[in-house]
Design a protein around this motif. Structure first.
Motif, mmCIF file in Angstrom:
data_model
loop_
_atom_site.group_PDB
_atom_site.id
_atom_site.type_symbol
_atom_site.label_atom_id
_atom_site.label_comp_id
_atom_site.label_asym_id
_atom_site.label_seq_id
_atom_site.Cartn_x
_atom_site.Cartn_y
_atom_site.Cartn_z
ATOM 1 N N ALA A 32 0.844 -1.192 0.000
ATOM 2 C CA ALA A 32 0.000 0.000 0.000
ATOM 3 C C ALA A 32 0.881 1.246 0.000
ATOM 4 O O ALA A 32 2.032 1.210 0.470
ATOM 5 C CB ALA A 32 -0.912 -0.011 1.225
ATOM 6 N N GLU A 33 0.348 2.322 -0.497
ATOM 7 C CA GLU A 33 1.123 3.571 -0.607
ATOM 8 C C GLU A 33 1.709 4.010 0.726
ATOM 9 O O GLU A 33 2.852 4.435 0.810
ATOM 10 C CB GLU A 33 0.243 4.674 -1.188
ATOM 11 N N ASN A 34 0.924 3.917 1.785
ATOM 12 C CA ASN A 34 1.374 4.362 3.105
ATOM 13 C C ASN A 34 1.763 3.188 4.002
ATOM 14 O O ASN A 34 1.512 3.211 5.207
ATOM 15 C CB ASN A 34 0.288 5.203 3.776
ATOM 16 N N VAL A 35 2.391 2.167 3.418
ATOM 17 C CA VAL A 35 2.796 0.992 4.181
ATOM 18 C C VAL A 35 3.605 1.409 5.418
ATOM 19 O O VAL A 35 4.385 2.358 5.379
ATOM 20 C CB VAL A 35 3.610 0.010 3.301
ATOM 21 N N ARG A 36 3.360 0.693 6.491
ATOM 22 C CA ARG A 36 4.109 0.901 7.746
ATOM 23 C C ARG A 36 4.951 -0.344 7.970
ATOM 24 O O ARG A 36 4.429 -1.462 7.985
ATOM 25 C CB ARG A 36 3.147 1.111 8.903
ATOM 26 N N TYR A 37 6.270 -0.154 8.142
ATOM 27 C CA TYR A 37 7.198 -1.253 8.377
ATOM 28 C C TYR A 37 7.962 -0.971 9.661
ATOM 29 O O TYR A 37 8.586 0.088 9.790
ATOM 30 C CB TYR A 37 8.179 -1.402 7.203
#
Length: 121
Positions: A32-37
């Motif tokens: 997703a565009e705003n992926v959180r890792y």
């Protein structure tokens, strides 16, 4: 092979992709565009930031590859899986455990990572 098995195979493939242009294209397709890792070494949001983390890891661990450490355990839109990092065909130097979650479009929007075993740890 479940749908999530395929997603996690693609996920590990992104970490192993040496070509920066191909890696970024794969990130744009899978995440997703705003992926959180988040893992013990990094906490980032967005595809560009994730790409930078993966690129730095590839430089730090040159010659090593990420591989599956066992079956993917998934339900609903989340999966947990073990991964290995090491020389191809060799004993893993690092063993980790991640949890990935997908959004309604099937893209990974969050990864929470843990390191179970690493040199000096």
């Amino acid at each position: 092979m479940s749908d999530f098995d395929t997603v996690i195979d693609r996920y590990l493939g992104v970490w192993n992709e040496a070509n920066p242009v191909a890696r970024r294209a794969a990130i744009d397709e899978l995440f997703a565009e705003n992926v959180r890792y988040v893992d013990p070494l990094a906490a980032v949001e967005g595809r560009a930031a994730l790409d930078a983390v993966i690129g730095a890891a590839r430089q730090q661990f040159a010659g090593l590859v990420f591989s599956s450490g066992g079956p993917v355990d998934a339900h609903h839109d989340q999966a947990r899986f073990t991964w290995h990092l090491g020389r191809p065909g060799g004993e893993p130097l690092v063993v980790g455990f991640d949890v990935a979650e997908r959004d309604a479009d099937g893209r990974i929007f969050q990864v929470l990572g843990f390191i179970d075993r690493a040199p000096g740890r």
